[in-house]
Design an enzyme around this catalytic site. Structure first.
Site, PDB file in Angstrom:
ATOM      1  N   LYS A  96     -28.980  -0.829 -26.766  1.00 46.39           N
ATOM      2  CA  LYS A  96     -27.518  -0.856 -26.869  1.00 46.39           C
ATOM      3  C   LYS A  96     -27.247  -1.008 -28.365  1.00 46.39           C
ATOM      4  CE  LYS A  96     -23.482  -3.039 -27.505  1.00 46.39           C
ATOM      5  NZ  LYS A  96     -22.999  -1.913 -28.322  1.00 46.39           N
ATOM      6  N   ALA A 149     -25.008  -0.579 -32.008  1.00 46.68           N
ATOM      7  CA  ALA A 149     -23.639  -0.878 -32.435  1.00 46.68           C
ATOM      8  C   ALA A 149     -22.743   0.344 -32.168  1.00 46.68           C
ATOM      9  CB  ALA A 149     -23.621  -1.241 -33.907  1.00 46.68           C
ATOM     10  N   GLU A 184     -32.272 -12.328 -34.001  1.00 50.95           N
ATOM     11  CA  GLU A 184     -32.297 -12.158 -35.472  1.00 50.95           C
ATOM     12  C   GLU A 184     -30.845 -12.132 -35.926  1.00 50.95           C
ATOM     13  OE1 GLU A 184     -34.932 -12.263 -37.173  1.00 50.95           O
ATOM     14  OE2 GLU A 184     -36.557 -11.668 -35.845  1.00 50.95           O
ATOM     15  N   CYS A 192     -28.815  -8.685 -43.944  1.00 47.86           N
ATOM     16  CA  CYS A 192     -28.951 -10.083 -43.503  1.00 47.86           C
ATOM     17  C   CYS A 192     -29.743 -10.892 -44.516  1.00 47.86           C
ATOM     18  CB  CYS A 192     -29.604 -10.140 -42.130  1.00 47.86           C
ATOM     19  SG  CYS A 192     -31.171  -9.269 -42.053  1.00 47.86           S
TER      20      CYS A 192
HETATM   21  P1  NAP Z   1     -22.399  -7.933 -34.312  1.00 46.96           P
HETATM   22  O1  NAP Z   1     -20.937  -7.789 -34.257  1.00 46.96           O
HETATM   23  O2  NAP Z   1     -23.016  -9.142 -33.724  1.00 46.96           O
HETATM   24  O3  NAP Z   1     -23.005  -6.612 -33.644  1.00 46.96           O
HETATM   25  C1  NAP Z   1     -24.379  -6.447 -33.446  1.00 46.96           C
HETATM   26  C2  NAP Z   1     -24.621  -5.863 -32.070  1.00 46.96           C
HETATM   27  O4  NAP Z   1     -24.243  -6.813 -31.083  1.00 46.96           O
HETATM   28  C3  NAP Z   1     -23.789  -4.622 -31.779  1.00 46.96           C
HETATM   29  O5  NAP Z   1     -24.539  -3.752 -30.971  1.00 46.96           O
HETATM   30  C4  NAP Z   1     -22.600  -5.178 -31.028  1.00 46.96           C
HETATM   31  O6  NAP Z   1     -21.991  -4.231 -30.192  1.00 46.96           O
HETATM   32  C5  NAP Z   1     -23.265  -6.266 -30.218  1.00 46.96           C
HETATM   33  N1  NAP Z   1     -22.375  -7.363 -29.833  1.00 46.96           N
HETATM   34  C6  NAP Z   1     -21.345  -7.887 -30.534  1.00 46.96           C
HETATM   35  N2  NAP Z   1     -20.812  -8.931 -29.864  1.00 46.96           N
HETATM   36  C7  NAP Z   1     -21.531  -9.052 -28.723  1.00 46.96           C
HETATM   37  C8  NAP Z   1     -21.462  -9.936 -27.616  1.00 46.96           C
HETATM   38  N3  NAP Z   1     -20.552 -10.910 -27.549  1.00 46.96           N
HETATM   39  N4  NAP Z   1     -22.332  -9.773 -26.608  1.00 46.96           N
HETATM   40  C9  NAP Z   1     -23.261  -8.804 -26.662  1.00 46.96           C
HETATM   41  N5  NAP Z   1     -23.377  -7.934 -27.676  1.00 46.96           N
HETATM   42  C10 NAP Z   1     -22.531  -8.065 -28.704  1.00 46.96           C
HETATM   43  O7  NAP Z   1     -22.951  -7.879 -35.777  1.00 46.96           O
HETATM   44  P2  NAP Z   1     -22.362  -7.078 -37.000  1.00 46.96           P
HETATM   45  O8  NAP Z   1     -21.291  -7.887 -37.606  1.00 46.96           O
HETATM   46  O9  NAP Z   1     -22.061  -5.689 -36.629  1.00 46.96           O
HETATM   47  O10 NAP Z   1     -23.682  -7.070 -37.898  1.00 46.96           O
HETATM   48  C11 NAP Z   1     -23.839  -7.886 -38.972  1.00 46.96           C
HETATM   49  C12 NAP Z   1     -24.501  -9.200 -38.617  1.00 46.96           C
HETATM   50  O11 NAP Z   1     -25.843  -8.969 -38.208  1.00 46.96           O
HETATM   51  C13 NAP Z   1     -24.592 -10.101 -39.814  1.00 46.96           C
HETATM   52  O12 NAP Z   1     -24.370 -11.424 -39.442  1.00 46.96           O
HETATM   53  C14 NAP Z   1     -26.029  -9.905 -40.271  1.00 46.96           C
HETATM   54  O13 NAP Z   1     -26.523 -10.925 -41.078  1.00 46.96           O
HETATM   55  C15 NAP Z   1     -26.710  -9.804 -38.959  1.00 46.96           C
HETATM   56  N6  NAP Z   1     -28.017  -9.186 -39.114  1.00 46.96           N
HETATM   57  C16 NAP Z   1     -29.129  -9.946 -38.922  1.00 46.96           C
HETATM   58  C17 NAP Z   1     -30.373  -9.400 -39.129  1.00 46.96           C
HETATM   59  C18 NAP Z   1     -31.643 -10.189 -38.940  1.00 46.96           C
HETATM   60  O14 NAP Z   1     -32.718  -9.591 -38.869  1.00 46.96           O
HETATM   61  N7  NAP Z   1     -31.598 -11.503 -38.852  1.00 46.96           N
HETATM   62  C19 NAP Z   1     -30.486  -8.071 -39.514  1.00 46.96           C
HETATM   63  C20 NAP Z   1     -29.318  -7.340 -39.699  1.00 46.96           C
HETATM   64  C21 NAP Z   1     -28.095  -7.908 -39.489  1.00 46.96           C
HETATM   65  P3  NAP Z   1     -20.618  -3.490 -30.626  1.00 46.96           P
HETATM   66  O15 NAP Z   1     -20.922  -2.740 -31.870  1.00 46.96           O
HETATM   67  O16 NAP Z   1     -20.336  -2.617 -29.475  1.00 46.96           O
HETATM   68  O17 NAP Z   1     -19.609  -4.574 -30.837  1.00 46.96           O
END
Ligand code: NAP
Length: 469
Positions: free
Chosen positions: A157, A159, A231, A265
């Site tokens: 799934k 983004a 992550e 990240c």
């Molecule tokens: P996000 O909103 O959490 O989205 C990431 C994924 O999760 C997407 O596929 C999103 O789907 C899904 N999602 C969002 N809310 C959800 C929920 N309540 N339940 C289930 N799935 C959900 O993250 P982002 O803001 O796009 O990405 C940036 C974040 O990711 C930052 O905090 C970054 O630091 C972190 N990140 C961490 C790592 C690591 O390895 N630790 C690597 C890269 C990024 P939709 O797009 O359909 O909303």
């Protein structure tokens, strides 16, 4: 969030997609289970052959896939192609090493009254992978390559703003020869995740993304008693101490903060500089940040493209405005770029205090927060005064200081005198609100395995140790 390709450089919606209806999700999960039953009985050599074929496809198609990623999330074309090549390397790494990483682990058979005793790694089954847009190929590959080599199947799934990259990934492994159902993309919104993860046929989940999404997945998986790897976000510290090579530190600080248009990240986000070298380092850092070229991500020579989403730009604008209003100094940047698209320039903010949002929150854009520390103790205290604990970076040529930062930083990784990066050979993951579990290396492929204890006696059965379970 609509499932759509929107060009962040122009704001134009390029293509929209309908979410899969429940019956098609159900069918895909069924194919995933059938694919698992086929895949788990294949040999490492067979899987390695298919994984190397996937690497070949990625390398051959890097121009097209790179352009797709740039279109969907705005990273520079050069960075996008480098990401594709890195994915091919990860495929080859697991093709070469999976069998060794998952070899039976012998135990002392005599001590447990057996003729043979060992532990065996076996795959778990279909795993749901919820992935972010920022490294749309790499984040998914960090899961897919080890998972498939272990014999698990994947349901991606991705983004909602990278649907075409997601569809490419959904076909890649079948084209490379993996059995049908081994790796599929589900074009669904985050509202579909609960039902998928609650399905008995799905055995585990991995999420790379924000803290909120991580909490939600962990809550569902907790209720369903399913293994998860999370992550999540980071606010990595970057310590600059007096013995550092300041030119090199300023150069890496700039790259680390602005790589992927500031949306990584493990980007350095909080720059904690010893008072003795503060003015000199900040001068060099601001000069380098100001000199970066912001522009068309497809053009040669562009260092920084647009933010991936309009909301992402709004978030950093608000964080900088909050800091400015409370007395911080904006040394460069700090005002959104002109024109359509979600532009924001490399920005350096100093004089931050704990009441400002930038102090505690992750800043997901090319905005650096700089702090002054009077000593190494104070630098470590500031570094650890974060709810996150993903990576950390420290610059010092003093061996004793190096040992202190290695031991004292609360993070899943520490890089000394070099940029924090992920490598297939090294474990990757965080502590605190940055999540749990590890990707990459031997640790990553073992996360979604059942470590089965095997005890074989000559006859009769084990001597029962009635004192224990
Ligand atoms: P996000 O909103 O959490 O989205 C990431 C994924 O999760 C997407 O596929 C999103 O789907 C899904 N999602 C969002 N809310 C959800 C929920 N309540 N339940 C289930 N799935 C959900 O993250 P982002 O803001 O796009 O990405 C940036 C974040 O990711 C930052 O905090 C970054 O630091 C972190 N990140 C961490 C790592 C690591 O390895 N630790 C690597 C890269 C990024 P939709 O797009 O359909 O909303």
């Amino acid at each position: 969030m609509p499932i759509a390709t929107t060009n962040p450089a122009t704001g134009a919606v390029v293509k929209t997609f309908d979410a899969l209806p429940p019956e098609q999700i159900d069918a895909a999960i069924g194919r995933s289970l059938a694919g698992f039953r086929a895949l788990r009985d294949t040999t490492f050599a067979e899987r390695a052959g298919w994984m190397r074929a996937a690497a070949d496809l990625l390398e051959a198609e890097q121009d097209e896939v790179g352009a797709l990623m740039t279109l969907e999330m705005g990273k520079t074309y050069a960075a996008a192609k480098a990401e594709v090549v890195k994915c091919a390397k990860a495929c080859r790494f697991y093709a070469d090493n999976a069998e060794r990483f998952l070899a039976d682990e012998p135990a002392d058979a005599e001590a447990v009254g057996a003729s043979r005793a060992y532990a065996r790694y076996q795959p778990l089954g279909p795993v749901l992978a919820v992935m972010p847009w920022n490294f749309p190929l790499w984040q998914a590959m960090r899961f897919a390559a080890p998972a498939l080599m272990a014999g698990n199947t994947g349901l991606l799934k991705h983004a909602s703003n990278v649907p075409q990259t997601a569809l490419y990934l959904g076909e890649l492994f079948a084209r490379a020869g993996f059995p049908a159902g081994a790796f599929q993309t589900l074009l669904v919104g985050s509202d579909a995740v609960e039902a998928i993860l609650s399905d008995d046929r799905v055995r585990a989940a991995t999420l790379t993304g924000s803290e909120n999404a991580g909490r939600s997945i962990a809550a569902i998986a907790g209720r369903e008693l399913k293994k998860t790897v999370l992550e999540l976000g980071g606010s990595d510290p970057f310590l600059v101490l007096p013995s550092a090579d300041l030119d090199r530190a300023a150069e890496v600080a700039t790259t680390s903060r602005c790589q992927n248009n500031g949306q990584s990240c493990i980007a350095a986000k909080r720059f904690i500089v010893h008072a003795d070298v503060y003015d000199e380092f900040v001068g060099k850092f601001v000069a380098r940040m100001s000199a970066l070229t912001v522009g068309d991500p497809m053009a040669d020579g562009t260092d920084v493209g647009p933010l991936a989403t309009e909301q992402g730009r709004t978030d950093i604008e608000e964080q900088v405005a909050d800091a400015r209003a409370k007395g911080a100094t904006v040394r460069c940047g700090g005002t959104r770029g002109d024109g359509d698209g979600w532009w924001y320039p490399p920005t350096v903010v100093t004089d931050l205090t704990p009441d400002m949002r930038m102090y505690a929150e992750e800043v997901f854009g090319p905005v650096a927060g700089v702090y002054r520390a009077a000593s190494l103790d104070e630098a470590l205290e500031l570094a650890n005064a974060s709810s996150y604990g993903l990576g950390a970076n420290a610059w010092t040529r003093d061996p004793q200081e190096q040992e202190r930062v290695i031991a004292g930083l609360d993070s899943g990784a520490v890089f000394v005198n070099g940029m924090t990066t992920s490598y297939p050979q090294l474990p990757f993951g965080g502590v605190k609100n940055s999540g749990y579990g590890r990707e990459l290396s031997a640790a990553g492929i073992r996360e979604f395995c059942n470590l089965k204890t095997v005890w074989v006696g000559d006859s009769g059965g084990a001597d029962v140790d009635s004192a224990t379970e």
